[in-house]
Motif scaffolding. Sequence first.
Motif, PDB file in Angstrom:
ATOM      1  N   GLY A 544       1.903   6.037  -0.752  1.00  0.00           N
ATOM      2  CA  GLY A 544       2.623   6.690   0.337  1.00  0.00           C
ATOM      3  C   GLY A 544       2.648   5.909   1.627  1.00  0.00           C
ATOM      4  O   GLY A 544       3.606   6.000   2.412  1.00  0.00           O
ATOM      5  N   GLY A 545       1.567   5.139   1.895  1.00  0.00           N
ATOM      6  CA  GLY A 545       1.544   4.292   3.086  1.00  0.00           C
ATOM      7  C   GLY A 545       1.287   5.037   4.377  1.00  0.00           C
ATOM      8  O   GLY A 545       1.640   4.530   5.449  1.00  0.00           O
ATOM      9  N   ILE A 546       0.711   6.241   4.309  1.00  0.00           N
ATOM     10  CA  ILE A 546       0.408   7.016   5.509  1.00  0.00           C
ATOM     11  C   ILE A 546      -1.108   7.077   5.693  1.00  0.00           C
ATOM     12  O   ILE A 546      -1.837   7.556   4.814  1.00  0.00           O
ATOM     13  N   CYS A 547      -1.582   6.598   6.838  1.00  0.00           N
ATOM     14  CA  CYS A 547      -3.014   6.667   7.130  1.00  0.00           C
ATOM     15  C   CYS A 547      -3.389   8.110   7.439  1.00  0.00           C
ATOM     16  O   CYS A 547      -2.748   8.767   8.280  1.00  0.00           O
ATOM     17  N   GLU A 548      -4.412   8.617   6.775  1.00  0.00           N
ATOM     18  CA  GLU A 548      -4.808  10.015   6.943  1.00  0.00           C
ATOM     19  C   GLU A 548      -5.694  10.240   8.165  1.00  0.00           C
ATOM     20  O   GLU A 548      -6.092  11.370   8.443  1.00  0.00           O
ATOM     21  N   ARG A 584     -13.338  13.422  -1.610  1.00  0.00           N
ATOM     22  CA  ARG A 584     -14.272  12.295  -1.626  1.00  0.00           C
ATOM     23  C   ARG A 584     -13.572  10.976  -1.333  1.00  0.00           C
ATOM     24  O   ARG A 584     -14.193   9.921  -1.421  1.00  0.00           O
ATOM     25  N   SER A 585     -12.291  11.027  -1.021  1.00  0.00           N
ATOM     26  CA  SER A 585     -11.533   9.803  -0.749  1.00  0.00           C
ATOM     27  C   SER A 585     -10.711   9.987   0.507  1.00  0.00           C
ATOM     28  O   SER A 585     -10.370  11.109   0.902  1.00  0.00           O
ATOM     29  N   LEU A 586     -10.368   8.858   1.122  1.00  0.00           N
ATOM     30  CA  LEU A 586      -9.620   8.872   2.372  1.00  0.00           C
ATOM     31  C   LEU A 586      -8.696   7.658   2.392  1.00  0.00           C
ATOM     32  O   LEU A 586      -9.144   6.520   2.178  1.00  0.00           O
ATOM     33  N   ALA A 587      -7.388   7.914   2.593  1.00  0.00           N
ATOM     34  CA  ALA A 587      -6.407   6.828   2.672  1.00  0.00           C
ATOM     35  C   ALA A 587      -6.339   6.324   4.109  1.00  0.00           C
ATOM     36  O   ALA A 587      -6.024   7.091   5.032  1.00  0.00           O
ATOM     37  N   LEU A 588      -6.628   5.039   4.325  1.00  0.00           N
ATOM     38  CA  LEU A 588      -6.719   4.484   5.670  1.00  0.00           C
ATOM     39  C   LEU A 588      -5.846   3.234   5.816  1.00  0.00           C
ATOM     40  O   LEU A 588      -5.668   2.470   4.854  1.00  0.00           O
ATOM     41  N   CYS A 589      -5.340   3.037   7.023  1.00  0.00           N
ATOM     42  CA  CYS A 589      -4.659   1.779   7.326  1.00  0.00           C
ATOM     43  C   CYS A 589      -5.710   0.688   7.533  1.00  0.00           C
ATOM     44  O   CYS A 589      -6.914   0.968   7.588  1.00  0.00           O
ATOM     45  N   GLY A 590      -5.277  -0.541   7.670  1.00  0.00           N
ATOM     46  CA  GLY A 590      -6.219  -1.650   7.806  1.00  0.00           C
ATOM     47  C   GLY A 590      -7.111  -1.509   9.022  1.00  0.00           C
ATOM     48  O   GLY A 590      -8.327  -1.759   8.960  1.00  0.00           O
ATOM     49  N   ALA A 591      -6.534  -1.090  10.174  1.00  0.00           N
ATOM     50  CA  ALA A 591      -7.319  -0.978  11.404  1.00  0.00           C
ATOM     51  C   ALA A 591      -8.375   0.119  11.285  1.00  0.00           C
ATOM     52  O   ALA A 591      -9.534  -0.069  11.691  1.00  0.00           O
ATOM     53  N   CYS A 592      -7.988   1.270  10.741  1.00  0.00           N
ATOM     54  CA  CYS A 592      -8.941   2.379  10.584  1.00  0.00           C
ATOM     55  C   CYS A 592     -10.036   2.019   9.591  1.00  0.00           C
ATOM     56  O   CYS A 592     -11.201   2.406   9.777  1.00  0.00           O
ATOM     57  N   TYR A 593      -9.667   1.289   8.538  1.00  0.00           N
ATOM     58  CA  TYR A 593     -10.684   0.923   7.547  1.00  0.00           C
ATOM     59  C   TYR A 593     -11.705  -0.036   8.156  1.00  0.00           C
ATOM     60  O   TYR A 593     -12.909   0.101   7.915  1.00  0.00           O
TER      61      TYR A 593
END
Length: 602
Positions: A544-548, A584-593
């Motif tokens: 999806g490409g959306i940072c949560e 138990r999972s989180l979709a993150l962009c590069g900066a947030c990760y």
Amino acid sequence: MRNPISVLKSLEENANIPAYRYERLYRNLYNPEFYLLAYKNIATSQGSMTAGADGMTLDDMSMARINRIIASLKDHSYQPNPARRTYIAKKNSNKKRPLGIPSTDDKLVQEIIRMLLEAIYEPTFSNHSHGFRPNRSCHTALEDIGARFKGVKWVVEGDIEACFDSFDHHVLIELLRKRIKDEQFISLMWKFLKAGYMEQWTYHRTYSGTPQGSGMSPILANIYLSELDKFLERYTAEFNTPEQRRSDSKEYGRACYQYQKAKHTLAKERTTETIAAFKKAQKQLLNTPQHPVFETGYKRLQYCRYADDFVVGVVGSKADAERVKADIKTFLADQLKLTLSETKTMVTHPGDLIRFLGYDFTVSRNKHASRSRKGALQRFHYGKVRFYVPHEKWFKKLVEYKALKIYTDDNGSEKWKSIHRGILINRTDVEIVSKYNSEIRGLYNFYRMAVNVSVLNKFYFIMQGSMVRTFACKYKTSFKEIMRRYASDDVFRVQYEGKTGMKICEFYHDGFTMQKAGTDLVTDTLPQYRKYDKPNSLASRLRGGICEMCGTKTDEIHMHHVKSLKRLTGKNEFEACMLDMRRRSLALCGACYENLKSISSK
């Protein structure tokens, strides 16, 4: 790219065509959709966050990581990492079982291989094979025995020495080549078989066996041992005699004649003498075996296997059973390079207790007669298979849970006493009750097919006492006081706060009754071909490409994973977000990760 579920179904369609050989399987490893399906399957397993020899886990899963794996497979530079060797304790033994933990990237590739091989081979496996298969379990194997082992005269208990560690790689590859005409795929299988393992930072090569702990090990074991199933199917066809039914013994024929004669006489004249004669003839008939004890004209063979454990039921002489055992031993040694254990493989009389899959079973010799619906006396129990709960199974569970103390009184008699479990004292009330409930239900669900399952009441009594004493120790009070606070109408209840208000959790009190079918609740949990791209699925969130966290649209999502939500405290915004979403999972962009990693490293 083709939908992987469509590919797997297409492979299944040709599985039952013996002459069909599968080509171009390797190209499926170029399909990113297969990796997303494998990712979904792996993420649900308990060991998904266990690091392999390379130290990597499922954390930081991304499409870039998947594309790197695909690129290495395309240029054939892909090389599986050695598995990280660890040891787990064997039940009822001081020995330890070796377990290999593959790296996460290798788990993804192995999961795809497992799905491909399962689609090809699963439809061809024997109906008498029950281990590591969808919708099959120990209970389906026991039901199979209960239905087909009726009246057997001898049972061969099969045990293969170090079975999974002894699979010959060359034999296994040749078995794969019978159905698969793709040397690229075969070459990849060779790489996995020869990957080796790391133990105490020392590399060890593997010369035999399947990769223990890997996702594809169960299907490879079934492919290997299905040759034993095929051998026994051919052997059964030659062993069985043409007669469709067993002949009656002469003694049984004479007893039938005397019974019918006495019955006819009683119908004509009902006196004390004719009634006594009828009862005598009836008793004689019920105590006379219907079939000859040493029967030679009628022979049958029955077979059931769960993984490397198997039993063979023989209707014939003991010499026939010994010959069956010898022929199986020869086949395993010559064709599969496996060794049948001489000490553990026994020919047993079915009147004795036979241990199989944690149960004891026997072929009943009970001649007790019951009346049928029409009122006739019949021996309903004779020759039927009966399953039992072994005493040491539930006793050792009590010892394992540390819920039992054994001491000797002044008279030298052994006494049992329930004791508290200190490891549970710091848990909440509902967690303590739920823990005991899960342990009691787990044992009952497994042994509910046993005719003596009611013996678990003894197990229950000790567990109940242990739970109450755990509460008493937690609140520093007496056993009686805890019962006064929590028990009413002989039911132990605790209150807890749920999402919709106060709720009640009751201690198990449904009893232990035998159930003939054991398959509706307990089956092997293997990943199935289910929809993997639902709106909230891992695959959809990754694509999806959306940072949560920040809501940014990006082409590169990093999936952050944790082992358990229970370990999260909400100390930072990332943990608070996961707790709020209950994921138990989180979709993150590069900066947030990167921000998450910097916080975690502090």
